[in-house]
Design a protein around this motif. Structure first.
Motif, PDB file in Angstrom:
ATOM      1  N   THR A   1      -9.231  -2.746  -3.197  1.00  0.00           N
ATOM      2  CA  THR A   1      -9.279  -2.968  -1.748  1.00  0.00           C
ATOM      3  C   THR A   1     -10.681  -3.360  -1.307  1.00  0.00           C
ATOM      4  OG1 THR A   1      -7.502  -1.367  -1.406  1.00  0.00           O
ATOM      5  CG2 THR A   1      -8.858  -1.921   0.506  1.00  0.00           C
TER       6      THR A   1
ATOM      7  N   ALA B   1       0.828  -1.205   0.000  1.00  0.00           N
ATOM      8  CA  ALA B   1       0.000   0.000   0.000  1.00  0.00           C
ATOM      9  C   ALA B   1       0.862   1.254   0.000  1.00  0.00           C
ATOM     10  CB  ALA B   1      -0.926  -0.017   1.218  1.00  0.00           C
TER      11      ALA B   1
ATOM     12  N   LEU C   1     -10.084  -6.912   0.340  1.00  0.00           N
ATOM     13  CA  LEU C   1      -9.897  -6.858   1.789  1.00  0.00           C
ATOM     14  C   LEU C   1     -10.970  -7.652   2.543  1.00  0.00           C
ATOM     15  CD1 LEU C   1      -8.165  -5.810   4.078  1.00  0.00           C
ATOM     16  CD2 LEU C   1      -9.534  -3.706   4.097  1.00  0.00           C
TER      17      LEU C   1
END
Length: 385
Positions: A351, A75, A355
Motif C-alpha cells: 500500500t 482490502a 497508493l
C-alpha cells in the motif's frame, strides 16, 4: 524485518481499520460525485445537448474513480477475510443490486450516442440515473443495517449462518432506519454531484445544479442529524464484557460481547471523536454555501463533509466492524477478524508503494482534464459522449 517487529499486531490491525475507512472515503469522494451527477442527468439537462454536457463532466474520469471500489473490496478480502466472507454473504442481494446498477453505467455511456432518437437516448439517460442513484442509496442502507447489527451467527469453523428465507432477508435489509440512512447517503451523493456540475458547467445547467444541490445538501444535513438522534435513542449499541486481547487470534467466538446502552456512549469515553460529525455538518453546510460563491471550494467542502460522515460511523462503532444481532459474541471487531500479522505487514508495504502512485496518477488526470464543459465543446468534439 526490523519494521515488521516494530509494528505490533495491534498496531497493524488499527492501521488497516484506518485504511479501510480511507478506501471507503475515497470511493465516496470520487466515484460518489459520478453517481450524483448521473442521478441528476434528466433534472439538470432539459435538452439533448445539455444532457451531453452533464455526461461529459464525468465521462473522462468515472472509470478511474471506480478503482476505489476495487481497492476497497480487495482490502476487505485480504486484510479482513472473515468480514469479507460474512458481509458479502449477508449482503449478497444488496451487492447484486449494486453491481447490476453499476453495469448500467458503462453501457449507458457507450450506447447512448449510438443512435439519435429521443426515446433511445432517454432510456439510456434513465439507465445512468439508476446506475448513479441506486448504489448511493444501497450503500447507505448497508451502513444502516451494520449500525443495527446483522442477523448472522458463526459456527466453530467460522462459517456464517443466516436464518430465514429470501423474502425475510430482503425485508430485513429494507427496514426503516436503514432506509433513512440510505436517504442520507443518496442526498450526500446528489449534493456532491451537483457541486461538481456547478464547477464544470455554465448557464442553465449550472443554475439548475446549484438549486438542486442546495436542497440536497440541506436534506443531507437534516437527515444526518436526525439519524444521530435515532441512533442515540432508538438503536442499541454493542460492547465488550471485558477488555479483549488486542494481540489475540482472529476468532470472534473467543470474546464475550453484549448488546446494551447506545452507540453514542462512545462519545463519553472518547469525546474527541465529536470532531467527525462536526466535520460532516460543517462540510455539507460549506458545500451548500460555497456553491453560490466559489464553486471549486464547494467541491472541497463536500469532500470534507463526506470524510466527516463516514468517519462518524467508523469512530462511533470502534472497535466493532460488523455486529451480530443474533449472537453478539459472533460480532466482528478490529481485534478478532483480521488476517495474520505477516499478511497485514506485507499488504501495508504494498500500500505504501502503490497508493501514492494511484493518487499521483489521479491528480494528474484531473489536472489535464480541468476546465468547463460547454455545449460548443461537446458538439465539436468527435470523442465526446
Amino acid at each position: 524485518m526490523i519494521l515488521h517487529e516494530l509494528l505490533s499486531y495491534e498496531t497493524l490491525r488499527v492501521i488497516w481499520w484506518v485504511l479501510l475507512g480511507v478506501l471507503l472515503i475515497g470511493l465516496a469522494a470520487t466515484d460518489g460525485f459520478d453517481m450524483g451527477v448521473a442521478a441528476l442527468i434528466p433534472f439538470v439537462g432539459k435538452s439533448d445537448t445539455e444532457r451531453r454536457v452533464v455526461i461529459n463532466t464525468v465521462g473522462p474520469v468515472w472509470e478511474g474513480n471506480q478503482v476505489w471500489l476495487i481497492l476497497g473490496g480487495g482490502a476487505i478480502f485480504a486484510a479482513w477475510p472473515i468480514l469479507y466472507a460474512v458481509s458479502f454473504s449477508g449482503f449478497y442481494l444488496a451487492m447484486f443490486i449494486v453491481l447490476a446498477s453499476l453495469i448500467l453505467r458503462p453501457v449507458g455511456f457507450k450506447y447512448r450516442n449510438k443512435r439519435e432518437g429521443f426515446a433511445w437516448r432517454t432510456r439510456w439517460d434513465w439507465a445512468l440515473v439508476i446506475g448513479g442513484a441506486v448504489p448511493a442509496l444501497i450503500f447507505g442502507v448497508a451502513v444502516g443495517n451494520v449500525l443495527q447489527g446483522v442477523p448472522f451467527s458463526l459456527q466453530d469453523n467460522m462459517m456464517a449462518i443466516y436464518p430465514g428465507n429470501f423474502l425475510l432477508k430482503l425485508l430485513g435489509l429494507l427496514n426503516p432506519f436503514a432506509l433513512f440512512v440510505g436517504v442520507v447517503s443518496l442526498a450526500m451523493h446528489v449534493s456532491h454531484g451537483a457541486s461538481w456540475l456547478v464547477l464544470k458547467t455554465e448557464g442553465a445547467v449550472q443554475a439548475r445544479a446549484r438549486r438542486i444541490g442546495t436542497y440536497a445538501g440541506l436534506l443531507a444535513i437534516a437527515c444526518f442529524l436526525l439519524a444521530g438522534v435515532w441512533l442515540a435513542f432508538g438503536i442499541e449499541g454493542y460492547r465488550y464484557v471485558s477488555e479483549p486481547d488486542h494481540f489475540g487470534p482472529s476468532n470472534p467466538l473467543l470474546s464475550e460481547v453484549v448488546r446494551g446502552g447506545s452507540w453514542i456512549d462512545a462519545y463519553a469515553t472518547r469525546p474527541w471523536i465529536i470532531i467527525a460529525p462536526i466535520m460532516g455538518v460543517v462540510g455539507l453546510a460549506g458545500q451548500v454555501l460555497l456553491m453560490r460563491l466559489w464553486s471549486g471550494w464547494s467541491v472541497v467542502a463536500g469532500k470534507v463533509g463526506i470524510f466527516g460522515i463516514i468517519s462518524t460511523v467508523g469512530l462511533t462503532m470502534f472497535p466493532f466492524i460488523l455486529p451480530s444481532s443474533l449472537n453478539p459474541d459472533a460480532s466482528l471487531t478490529v481485534w478478532d477478524s483480521s488476517s495474520s500479522h505477516m499478511t497485514l505487514f506485507i499488504m501495508l508495504v504494498c500500500t505504501i508503494i502503490f497508493l501514492p502512485m494511484i493518487l499521483a496518477y489521479t491528480s494528474w488526470v484531473y489536472k489535464v482534464l480541468w476546465g468547463k464543459v460547454t455545449p460548443e465543446e461537446v458538439s465539436s468534439n468527435p470523442n465526446a459522449y
